[in-house]
Design an enzyme around this catalytic site. Structure first.
Site, PDB file in Angstrom:
ATOM      1  N   ASP A  42      -7.002   4.267  -4.491  1.00  0.00           N
ATOM      2  CA  ASP A  42      -7.666   4.134  -3.180  1.00  0.00           C
ATOM      3  C   ASP A  42      -8.265   5.520  -2.916  1.00  0.00           C
ATOM      4  O   ASP A  42      -8.513   6.267  -3.879  1.00  0.00           O
ATOM      5  CB  ASP A  42      -6.660   3.705  -2.090  1.00  0.00           C
ATOM      6  CG  ASP A  42      -7.342   3.259  -0.797  1.00  0.00           C
ATOM      7  OD1 ASP A  42      -7.844   2.130  -0.743  1.00  0.00           O
ATOM      8  OD2 ASP A  42      -7.400   4.049   0.176  1.00  0.00           O
ATOM      9  N   LYS A  86       0.872  -1.188   0.000  1.00  0.00           N
ATOM     10  CA  LYS A  86       0.000   0.000   0.000  1.00  0.00           C
ATOM     11  C   LYS A  86       0.897   1.222   0.000  1.00  0.00           C
ATOM     12  O   LYS A  86       2.026   1.169   0.496  1.00  0.00           O
ATOM     13  CB  LYS A  86      -0.871   0.016   1.268  1.00  0.00           C
ATOM     14  CG  LYS A  86      -2.111   0.877   1.134  1.00  0.00           C
ATOM     15  CD  LYS A  86      -3.251   0.082   0.544  1.00  0.00           C
ATOM     16  CE  LYS A  86      -4.446   0.935   0.201  1.00  0.00           C
ATOM     17  NZ  LYS A  86      -5.601   0.107  -0.172  1.00  0.00           N
TER      18      LYS A  86
HETATM   19  P1  NDP Z   1     -12.919   7.803  -2.772  1.00  0.00           P
HETATM   20  O1  NDP Z   1     -11.837   8.787  -2.566  1.00  0.00           O
HETATM   21  O2  NDP Z   1     -13.452   7.595  -4.134  1.00  0.00           O
HETATM   22  O3  NDP Z   1     -14.155   8.116  -1.809  1.00  0.00           O
HETATM   23  C1  NDP Z   1     -14.001   8.178  -0.438  1.00  0.00           C
HETATM   24  C2  NDP Z   1     -15.304   8.654   0.180  1.00  0.00           C
HETATM   25  O4  NDP Z   1     -15.220   8.556   1.588  1.00  0.00           O
HETATM   26  C3  NDP Z   1     -15.636  10.098  -0.119  1.00  0.00           C
HETATM   27  O5  NDP Z   1     -17.018  10.263  -0.128  1.00  0.00           O
HETATM   28  C4  NDP Z   1     -14.993  10.828   1.050  1.00  0.00           C
HETATM   29  O6  NDP Z   1     -15.566  12.101   1.316  1.00  0.00           O
HETATM   30  C5  NDP Z   1     -15.272   9.861   2.176  1.00  0.00           C
HETATM   31  N1  NDP Z   1     -14.202   9.984   3.180  1.00  0.00           N
HETATM   32  C6  NDP Z   1     -12.869   9.852   3.002  1.00  0.00           C
HETATM   33  N2  NDP Z   1     -12.191  10.051   4.131  1.00  0.00           N
HETATM   34  C7  NDP Z   1     -13.116  10.345   5.052  1.00  0.00           C
HETATM   35  C8  NDP Z   1     -13.037  10.653   6.409  1.00  0.00           C
HETATM   36  N3  NDP Z   1     -11.859  10.711   7.078  1.00  0.00           N
HETATM   37  N4  NDP Z   1     -14.210  10.873   7.053  1.00  0.00           N
HETATM   38  C9  NDP Z   1     -15.396  10.805   6.398  1.00  0.00           C
HETATM   39  N5  NDP Z   1     -15.524  10.526   5.094  1.00  0.00           N
HETATM   40  C10 NDP Z   1     -14.397  10.283   4.431  1.00  0.00           C
HETATM   41  O7  NDP Z   1     -12.334   6.455  -2.168  1.00  0.00           O
HETATM   42  P2  NDP Z   1     -12.828   4.956  -2.411  1.00  0.00           P
HETATM   43  O8  NDP Z   1     -14.283   4.919  -2.611  1.00  0.00           O
HETATM   44  O9  NDP Z   1     -11.925   4.364  -3.421  1.00  0.00           O
HETATM   45  O10 NDP Z   1     -12.440   4.288  -1.014  1.00  0.00           O
HETATM   46  C11 NDP Z   1     -13.367   4.204   0.076  1.00  0.00           C
HETATM   47  C12 NDP Z   1     -12.934   3.099   1.025  1.00  0.00           C
HETATM   48  O11 NDP Z   1     -12.906   1.843   0.313  1.00  0.00           O
HETATM   49  C13 NDP Z   1     -11.537   3.242   1.630  1.00  0.00           C
HETATM   50  O12 NDP Z   1     -11.542   2.662   2.912  1.00  0.00           O
HETATM   51  C14 NDP Z   1     -10.670   2.382   0.709  1.00  0.00           C
HETATM   52  O13 NDP Z   1      -9.487   1.943   1.348  1.00  0.00           O
HETATM   53  C15 NDP Z   1     -11.625   1.235   0.445  1.00  0.00           C
HETATM   54  N6  NDP Z   1     -11.364   0.429  -0.742  1.00  0.00           N
HETATM   55  C16 NDP Z   1     -11.234   1.001  -1.971  1.00  0.00           C
HETATM   56  C17 NDP Z   1     -11.025   0.196  -3.080  1.00  0.00           C
HETATM   57  C18 NDP Z   1     -10.959   0.760  -4.452  1.00  0.00           C
HETATM   58  O14 NDP Z   1     -10.884  -0.037  -5.401  1.00  0.00           O
HETATM   59  N7  NDP Z   1     -11.026   2.051  -4.662  1.00  0.00           N
HETATM   60  C19 NDP Z   1     -10.881  -1.257  -2.948  1.00  0.00           C
HETATM   61  C20 NDP Z   1     -11.117  -1.761  -1.620  1.00  0.00           C
HETATM   62  C21 NDP Z   1     -11.326  -0.935  -0.568  1.00  0.00           C
HETATM   63  P3  NDP Z   1     -14.986  13.426   0.621  1.00  0.00           P
HETATM   64  O15 NDP Z   1     -15.515  13.429  -0.771  1.00  0.00           O
HETATM   65  O16 NDP Z   1     -15.534  14.518   1.462  1.00  0.00           O
HETATM   66  O17 NDP Z   1     -13.507  13.339   0.664  1.00  0.00           O
HETATM   67  O1  2IT Z   2      -7.932  -1.631  -0.695  1.00  0.00           O
HETATM   68  C1  2IT Z   2      -7.868  -2.109  -1.844  1.00  0.00           C
HETATM   69  O2  2IT Z   2      -8.023  -3.323  -2.043  1.00  0.00           O
HETATM   70  C2  2IT Z   2      -7.618  -1.196  -2.962  1.00  0.00           C
HETATM   71  N1  2IT Z   2      -7.526  -0.003  -2.750  1.00  0.00           N
HETATM   72  C3  2IT Z   2      -7.447  -1.746  -4.345  1.00  0.00           C
HETATM   73  C4  2IT Z   2      -6.065  -2.280  -4.548  1.00  0.00           C
HETATM   74  C5  2IT Z   2      -5.723  -2.681  -5.960  1.00  0.00           C
HETATM   75  O3  2IT Z   2      -4.532  -2.976  -6.158  1.00  0.00           O
HETATM   76  O4  2IT Z   2      -6.580  -2.721  -6.836  1.00  0.00           O
END
Ligand code: NDP
Ligand code: 2IT
Length: 451
Positions: A166, A126
């Site tokens: 992420d 990561k």
């Molecule tokens: P994005 O940046 O696309 O979206 C994140 C969302 O969460 C936004 O709405 C953001 O609000 C909100 N957010 C972020 N930080 C905070 C905080 N500290 N408090 C409250 N709200 C918060 O990220 P993802 O959707 O990609 O990721 C979301 C979660 O999913 C994370 O935990 C990530 O690790 C996990 N994840 C992501 C994957 C991926 O493929 N992208 C895969 C597996 C897990 P704002 O717009 O105000 O910043």
């Molecule tokens: O938390 C996760 O699994 C991710 N942000 C996606 C990682 C990836 O390599 O696609």
């Protein structure tokens, strides 16, 4: 606490003072691993868990860039290369002001187990930076991504370490990062996933985490003679994972009634349909706007600012909950509220969104609970498929990839339940996921000796 748990926790605390998120992630795994060590004392003799806890490499670097006013800005960039026993390091990059070594180590540690569950050959890693994308112009984002890659390129490669997105890193950022890598190395290789469909990306990668989460939840419900149809669903976040979870909930006949962002949360008791979801995408995707704008268009919905001690979003009556924002967003009190309101299922789209106390409440109350490492593995799974397509030089269409994603999520569901059953904790997805993944990685580490 068991003696093993005591020993490991003391060890992690002493070697990593102040790394609370990392400690939390390790603590959650130790109980499951003690079950394995009772049957496999050889892994204890080889100190497999102690080795897994120590990253193979932590890279920290300066990222220096210029903002639109011409001012010099300095951020900290990182890559945690946690474990390469079953494949090259693999895991996302997070751009958020809260990023630090503890958060990246917890995410990289979780990623070892998650990637092992996908059945694809990927190790755990990561990275990211304490950069805040909010309010930055497109030109600033590009300059930051270029500066970040000017150092990161030395440490990654398609058979070494393959990052992805992420929080704060989506398709735009992946484009700039890939562009700079290609320029520096003069080669077009699959060194990052989440690329655009016409330049080496896999279709369905943007959708994969959210879709996979809902496929997984449907299997959980099905195993209990239920389905998602007609179920009211709480979703937090409004970014990549949340948006495609909403899309799939709607497709499966569920009724999503909430979203949130870092400013507050929104409840639409009439249900968020496809048209409303398109509006959410419009608010969030170009400028990371505020979810509050939703009520201008749909005035029957309610918007509230978030209270971080106990988030009222989790006190709304619903059948299923899908936290998709960030770590520790569901605290003990929130879990108690969910249970009091009769929640049936909670599956984690985010990584570690429940505190350990919250997990305790859910499990004691027999809520169907799936941790992120199994429920949100669809994203990295399709990243793994993108790596395969890049190496083979082939293109798989939407149906091909979606079928593979469905198959992978079904398989993860089965192996978690089987491992849980084998180890005397039937129906416990958390234990099953940890046990299955630990066994797989431990066996590879044992075979490769002391490296
Ligand atoms: P994005 O940046 O696309 O979206 C994140 C969302 O969460 C936004 O709405 C953001 O609000 C909100 N957010 C972020 N930080 C905070 C905080 N500290 N408090 C409250 N709200 C918060 O990220 P993802 O959707 O990609 O990721 C979301 C979660 O999913 C994370 O935990 C990530 O690790 C996990 N994840 C992501 C994957 C991926 O493929 N992208 C895969 C597996 C897990 P704002 O717009 O105000 O910043
Ligand atoms: O938390 C996760 O699994 C991710 N942000 C996606 C990682 C990836 O390599 O696609």
């Amino acid at each position: 606490m068991t003696p093993l748990k005591n020993k490991i926790i003391a060890y992690v605390k002493q070697r990593n003072p102040d790394q609370n998120e990392f400690l939390q992630a390790v603590e959650e795994v130790v109980t499951s691993v003690s079950r394995v060590l009772d049957r496999h004392p050889e892994y204890d003799d080889l100190k497999i868990l102690e080795r897994m806890i120590e990253p193979e490499r932590v890279i920290s670097f300066r990222v220096c860039w210029q903002d639109d006013k011409g001012e010099v800005q300095i951020n900290r960039g990182y890559r945690v290369q946690m474990n390469s026993a079953i494949g090259p390091y693999k895991g996302g990059l997070r751009f958020h002001p809260s990023v630090n070594v503890s958060i990246l180590k917890f995410l990289a540690f979780e990623q070892i187990f998650k990637n092992a569950l996908t059945s694809l050959p990927m190790g755990g890693g990561k990275g990211g930076a304490d950069f805040d994308p909010k309010g930055k112009s497109d030109a600033e984002i590009m300059r930051f991504c270029y500066a970040f890659m000017q150092e990161l390129y030395r440490h990654i490669g398609d058979f070494t370490d393959v990052p992805a997105g992420d929080i704060g890193v989506g398709s735009r950022e992946i484009g700039y990062l890939f562009g700079m890598y290609k320029k520096l190395k003069n080669e077009f290789t699959g060194i990052i996933t989440g690329k655009g469909e016409h330049w080496g990306g896999s279709v369905i990668r943007p959708e994969a985490t959210g879709y996979g989460l809902i496929y997984f939840a449907c299997h959980m419900l099905e195993a209990n003679g239920e389905s998602l149809a007609g179920k009211k669903c709480l979703v937090s976040g409004a970014g990549n994972v949340a948006q495609f979870a909403l899309e799939k909930i709607i497709e499966m006949g569920g009724i999503p009634i909430s979203v949130s962002d870092s400013s507050g949360y929104l409840v639409d008791k009439d249900g968020i349909d496809t048209e409303k979801l398109d509006f959410i995408k419009k608010i969030k995707n170009k400028k990371r706007g505020r979810i509050e704008e939703y009520v201008d268009q749909y005035p029957d919905a309610e918007y509230h600012e978030t209270d971080y001690n106990s988030n009222p979003l989790w006190n709304i009556k619903a059948d299923c909950a899908f936290p998709c924002a960030t770590q520790n967003e569901i605290k003990e009190k929130d879990a108690q509220n969910l249970v009091a309101n009769g929640i049936q299922l909670l599956a984690e789209g985010a990584n570690m969104p429940c505190t350990s106390e919250a997990i305790g409440v859910l499990q004691e109350s027999k809520v169907l609970y799936a941790p992120g490492k199994c429920a949100n593995a669809g994203g990295v799974a399709v990243s793994g498929l993108e790596m395969t397509q890049n190496r083979m030089g082939v293109y798989w269409n939407r149906d091909d990839v979606d079928e593979k994603l469905k198959h992978i999520m079904k398989n993860i569901h089965e192996v978690c339940l089987k491992a849980a059953e084998d180890y005397g904790v039937p129906g416990n997805y958390l234990e099953g996921a940890n046990i299955f993944a630990f066994l797989k990685v431990a066996e590879a580490m044992k075979a490769q000796g002391m490296v």
